[in-house]
Design an enzyme around this catalytic site. Structure first.
Site, PDB file in Angstrom:
ATOM      1  N   PHE C 148       0.817  -1.225   0.000  1.00  0.00           N
ATOM      2  CA  PHE C 148       0.000   0.000   0.000  1.00  0.00           C
ATOM      3  C   PHE C 148       0.840   1.259   0.000  1.00  0.00           C
ATOM      4  O   PHE C 148       0.360   2.311  -0.388  1.00  0.00           O
ATOM      5  CB  PHE C 148      -0.898   0.002   1.243  1.00  0.00           C
ATOM      6  N   ARG C 176      -5.648  -1.676  -0.296  1.00  0.00           N
ATOM      7  CA  ARG C 176      -5.907  -0.471   0.513  1.00  0.00           C
ATOM      8  C   ARG C 176      -6.089   0.772  -0.351  1.00  0.00           C
ATOM      9  O   ARG C 176      -6.842   1.668  -0.021  1.00  0.00           O
ATOM     10  CB  ARG C 176      -4.736  -0.206   1.467  1.00  0.00           C
ATOM     11  N   SER C 225       5.902  -7.005   3.789  1.00  0.00           N
ATOM     12  CA  SER C 225       6.556  -7.269   5.069  1.00  0.00           C
ATOM     13  C   SER C 225       7.348  -8.576   4.992  1.00  0.00           C
ATOM     14  O   SER C 225       7.101  -9.420   4.136  1.00  0.00           O
ATOM     15  CB  SER C 225       5.510  -7.369   6.168  1.00  0.00           C
ATOM     16  N   CYS C 280       9.871   1.571   3.393  1.00  0.00           N
ATOM     17  CA  CYS C 280      10.846   0.553   3.791  1.00  0.00           C
ATOM     18  C   CYS C 280      12.240   1.163   3.863  1.00  0.00           C
ATOM     19  O   CYS C 280      13.159   0.539   4.370  1.00  0.00           O
ATOM     20  CB  CYS C 280      10.813  -0.645   2.851  1.00  0.00           C
TER      21      CYS C 280
END
Lengths: 496, 496, 496, 496
Positions: C148, C176, C225, C280
């Protein structure tokens, strides 16, 4: 007296031409004579190279590499002999000759990887059913002309890669110290190289001019002084050859106030005086930024120079040896005299070095001159001797301007701890080989060697990746196959 | 009458110098005049380029690429205008002009990828704690000198990549058809290029000689005839510049007995007569292997040439247009006459083409000549007109020998279905650009363009990967940081 | 309410499956619904991609590049629409969305250079008469699964290069914020991409699992993730696909005592709080070396954070927006609570940010926590929110050990002026993307993106040169033609 | 009986674990025993490799290459010993063992060029004052697991490059013929490799599983059968390692009607029966296009096979030797039986070869089977014995479909003279290594080895350029230096 001849088509040859003495610069005595090739002899060498070309060009690349692997092993096996020959005729001390040879061997090692280096570029489907690819094919007969100061290394910059690329070669080395060059070239036969692929002619301008004008020679690599480099370059080009000609240098080190001063001094010693300063990468000018840095630098250099020893190659505890000739010795001393006359301070004076037992040798001692300015002849010209001159600058910009304004742009260096200063310097300095805390930034064998401005004439640098491009020419092939060939035909011919 | 001036520092300029007529070759009438730059004007252009250099060189590579992306879009947007201008002054038909422009745009597209292309070589740990890397830095001010036959494309071979590499540019295009070149160059400002980075001076030898001798110009790219190319190359080199100079051609196609003959004939038509043969890649000689292949080839060509139409660019159904000048028309006809006088057979005769409504145009019709031999002047020299000559050979080896013996080595082609023949040909032919069943083997934009022998002077080819090397110089940096810096210092200062 | 569907074979499609709300995180309200693809729908997308593959694979590389050039232009043209869509569903402020889009466009630009990037390696004469070359051929249908936090950029890391290489694609973006992703993908049709080459399916694990197991999908790229990345990687591999899966991060900056502290603070602000820390590459840990550096750093950060504004995307003066969901907001606050409970000092507290008019938005304010230690959960796990934690280290070695011991190895940075410290750090740190005075060392588009350790599973990094290798497979061809073919035959048939 | 132990940290070691017989397959007798490592022994080897890593990683690349140069020389010096060891335990004839060793040495030679191969990508000015570069850093401890059929060559595909890249290594070779592998590995110490950089553990699945699960091992290279390759690949990946796993093959040659049939037959003999067909590149299926081609092919093969000799390695006039074990002999014969039972014609039957003096050897004679169809088990599975099967196809398309439909995609070949057929084949066949008139298209050492489909699991192929990428990870560094450093400071501090 022994005569050093020529290597043509795998045989050692003399010719009926002139002879010239080869001196031992430590004793000042002639020990050998070298044959100076006539036009006919050079043409024989070219003819041998031309005859050997078609078969060598078609030899698979792996077999060409195999010769280089064996050549490397032979060079290592005969290192002592080679270093002795260098010492006898050039005068450099054993540890220095060994370093030269090792650098040369690294160029052979790079040539061992020729299969990877020669890869062309392949494109599938550049159009409908069309493929294109570029190959790098050899040129034919190519020539090299090399200087006295690295009789082993500089020829090894050239012919291993030229030959590995599929060319055949004629080398004209320096007539001052031909023996090691000739010895090394003969090892190639033992390494499996077919006769005629590698040829060596000793000689002077007469031989050079044949190489520059004969239509069978396709390319010329040269290393020497800038005036000769210009002559070589323009003459070779006017005769339809590609040419790379490397010339003179005046390499500056900037010493910044934040430099690790002991390290800088230590590095400068070897870079300025090693091989008597007879290196195109010798660091001959130190530009100190700020008077405090300059004073510290000069004081530490003066102290560090005390134990330096000049002498004959036979004593390996010597730091460096004589210069190459009596005439060159006088020229170097003349530059020191001129600097002094122009107002510079001779801090350490090597004009009368006193080498016991070698009173007739061509020695100059390590010399340090402070307060040199850019208008002095000793600053403007290449000295090519064991002389380090210190110039003072107010700022890093001023120091960089000196370097950028000089006609030569071979090597340079900065001593600093500061990342920003180093990056600004390396980005903006008009020099081809740049050191950051490295005083002799000679590129490793897998990069390429070359200066900017009047230190190199040509597009491509010596050895390393550039040499592959110099010793090959690009051929681009575009391929489309007509349809209705055997593929469709078969389907029609053999119905089930 | 409109005067085509100069583009200097972002402004269109005229000067007080001479003027020369620009003709419409289809009508034979002058439609414009072009200003011929004086030495002072060229020097102003160089000065503008030099002033723009430091900022442009420091512009991040992505921003330089962004200009090229916009330039490409503008070229596509203004394609019709550009093609019309080419038609008016060069005479080529719209479909041909569009093809030329498209090829030029592809060179701009290649320059859009400059960030990838400029990558240097980085080596960690070349010695203990030592890193080395090589960068490819721009040269400064570089110049291009371009011919009449591709007023859009050939300049686009040069300056997009030169500029993308960080150089600034002065272009001297052909004075025969300057309008499209000038129009295109002006689009760069709209594309976001800073003033002074790109400059165009129209002119003749006076302007050229300034570019060749001014010390601020670092490199020259040239495309034209071989005698001029030689002059450019030697003069530029003697003035310390790097140079690549592309010259003439005589491109042969070998037609093997196993060739798909209809396909070969079809391909030959466009390759021989397209753009009136005024292309350095025009296929002007067909070498048929064996009399049977030759007879078939000539018969089929004769038939296929019947519908070919020569005429003005305004009619897009024409296959090709006039040649560039009255003098050139006479020269082409002279070559046909000489072939006939030497004993060759004029199978299809284009010496008097009769183009209704354009009686004063510089037209030559498509011409086919059989039984040409290698001793004829029409075989030895470049005709640069719509003339296809057929030579007969007994074997493929004999056909290849003709090609390898010719002074030019630009392009060549073989028509065959046989893998072995194609591979032998591409490996051993002494020509830079090779087609296998592809008669115009112009390399795609991501390979490079260049002939061998007297078709190109220099080491590096035009556009594509080679152009990156031509427009940059290698800088090799060797870096070692002194220890006992902040890293260890900190450890000392803050014990746990 | 608007429903965001799927893009299959050039058509927008809904299916009969489930729907899920799409929220505006600034208001906390649902504004759209997104269709969650069933297995059948995903299989249709795969089938469309498979059907489009043969023709697309055979499309010449220049034509594939042409689509990318047009796509870039369309992305620039529709930038405002795209940024608004990102703001509405992700919540990021316009300047931040524009930055994201620009980075994505740069990946498209890189794909424009595909012809150069796809070049294979060609070797003539690997044996007698033998040539070998390697090509990089496309894989077939490949898939991407994206997060997202960069709904425009991360998909653009993947499919432009995959498609340019000749593959066809199925994208499963985040559910999302699907609108910008879907809008962008639709532009490809206008750019000239054939239907079926690019397909988008919205969905959740059901859709993902089809992509991971269907035998027609040859490769999967994932960003998300670490736990999901591991699942994706092992599942895709077990199903015979190649996979690259990028996971989580914990990016540390080392602040050395000699750093330009004001610069470091300024850089850290954007790197820690930009995009609410939902990157990230967000810099979430500052390791100060020495207490003096730490105290200075914390004091300056505290001061510099005062003017930071969190709010809705509609006000471009805001520095950053809400986090993505209510659940995520609670998770971020939970980490701050845990740090406080573990003994860390919350210097600036963003747990209750008070955004007037957006009381139901998912906001967290910029938070600074000092005295964090490596045993705290808030240090060990990725927070993915606007939280910067300061850890104190005695030495640079100790700071580096923290980084090397952490399970993640995505990005890191050092602030220093010292060349030696920077070099030691970049050489020895176990992290894939390293900044020297650059806090967000996201590689430019012509390098590649990838972390080490548990931040990336796979051999090859995302975008840039590595992506060419990921989206192609090597094919090596070895070719020898039998002799006595047409070449010799002809010589026999036609004796002179 | 001699026991072959382990090589750990430079020492030969046994452990307290199990022993297994090593057979001479020509006599059927056990001649040695091999130690099967326990978990503890493998962990010791890993620990030794881990301990040696930091120093080896920091060793300059030229010194790492120097070890490879010496290793190559030692391999050549000890070639006879190595070939004898291979003969005793594997059974292959001396000329074949010498060929294997030569190929392995070529991989060492490629590793000698590591300095060139490891070069990273450097970009100056990616932003204002920002530089970026990518390095390829070693992984740490890596492992190799290798098969019985090339005990010298396949390990040399792996560890020379892995070690040259800066990694340390643990090898688990085949327990069937460990002696040559172990002997070769010991030469590395003499070549100057520090202890612990290279380690060998003999063993079986117990040892393998330690290598696959121990967290200190960062990568695994495997060559073997497809089921084991899948297990290795998924297990290694699930344990966070990168992995490349090469599996089985079923290599087809298409024989076109226009092929040079004598040449094809000659090539097929060696490719099908050499090394008893125990090669993953063995050509085990000939697909003849058209019955006429098939009939000719079978007739000529039958004739050509008559003089083939199977026997012991001690007689160098033998063409090939026994298969590896009694069980494998029975398996191969079983496949011949099944083909016969399924309706194929056994044209030449090697099921009972009669080797005088070696009645207990594991011999299978050269076998030719015609009229094989794609539904037979003998067609679908890898036989790994001296069995050539002929399948008949109506068209080239049908022949290609067979190949593309097979689960394996390692190697393939076409015999034709036609350029179009060859190009279509190489473009569209779904196989990683393609020969055009080359039946064993094993890539040369400077390309890379790898199949497609279920013949290789992983992104990157073995040896050659791909191996550099497999044994290194990319690190991208982005660098900007803060201004107001020593450069500007100096100007301020030292006014004139």
């Amino acid at each position: 007296m022994t005569i050093v001849g020529h290597l043509i088509n795998g045989e050692i040859r003399e010719d009926a031409g002139r002879l010239q003495d080869v001196f031992n610069p430590a004793t000042g005595e002639a020990s050998k004579q070298v044959a100076l090739a006539t036009k006919a002899t050079v043409e024989e060498a070219i003819a041998a190279a031309e005859a050997a070309y078609p078969a060598w060009r078609n030899t698979p690349v792996g077999k060409r590499a195999a010769v280089m692997f064996r050549f490397k092993a032979l060079l290592e096996q005969h290192a002592d002999t080679i270093c002795r020959m260098i010492g006898e005729e050039h005068g450099k001390i054993g540890h220095d000759a060994a370093g030269e040879l090792q650098r040369g061997i690294e160029n052979v090692e790079y040539a061992c990887g020729i299969a990877e280096l020669l890869k062309g570029e392949h494109s599938r489907n550049t159009g409908p059913g069309i493929d294109s690819w570029s190959e790098f094919q050899p040129l034919g007969v190519v020539a090299g002309i090399t200087p006295f100061n690295f009789p082993a290394m500089v020829p090894l910059w050239m012919y291993p890669m030229a030959i590995a690329c599929g060319n055949t070669f004629v080398l004209k080395p320096s007539e001052r110290d031909p023996s090691s060059t000739m010895f090394i070239a003969q090892l190639l036969k033992e390494a499996g190289l077919p006769d005629g692929v590698m040829n060596v002619v000793n000689g002077d301008k007469e031989a050079v001019d044949v190489l520059l004008t004969d239509q069978r020679v396709k390319a010329v690599s040269f290393v020497g002084s800038t005036p000769i480099a210009e002559y070589i370059y323009s003459t070779a080009n006017a005769n339809g050859k590609r040419c790379q000609a490397l010339g003179g240098a005046k390499n500056h080190a900037i010493v910044m106030p934040d430099a690790d001063m002991d390290n800088a001094v230590n590095q400068l010693l070897g870079a300025a005086f090693g091989s008597s300063g007879e290196r195109c990468m010798a660091l001959s000018v130190a530009v100190a930024v700020g008077d405090q840095a300059a004073d510290t630098l000069v004081a530490k250099l003066k102290e560090a120079m005390k134990p330096l020893k000049v002498g004959a190659y036979t004593d390996s505890s010597n730091d460096f040896g004589p210069v190459i000739t009596r005439a060159h010795q006088e020229k170097v001393v003349g530059y020191i005299n001129s600097a002094e006359a122009d107002g510079a301070s001779v801090v350490v004076d090597g004009r009368d070095p006193q080498v016991a037992g070698y009173e007739d040798g061509f020695f100059v001692g390590a010399t340090l001159i402070d307060n040199v300015t850019t208008d002095m002849v000793s600053y403007q010209e290449e000295i090519f001797g064991p002389v380090l001159q210190v110039v003072r600058a107010d700022s890093m910009e001023a120091a960089m301007k000196m370097i950028n304004d000089h006609e030569y742009g071979n090597g340079t260096c900065i001593f600093t701890r500061d990342g920003e200063a180093a990056r600004y310097f390396s980005d903006h300095i008009e020099v081809g080989m740049v050191g950051i805390n490295v005083p002799l930034p000679v590129p490793v064998s897998y990069h390429s060697f070359g200066g900017w401005k009047r230190s190199l004439f040509g597009d491509l640098h010596a050895y390393g990746p550039d040499s592959v491009r110099f010793y090959t020419k690009r051929k681009t092939i575009t391929q489309r196959w007509p349809s209705s060939g055997v593929r469709e035909g078969v389907s029609f011919s053999f119905p089930s």
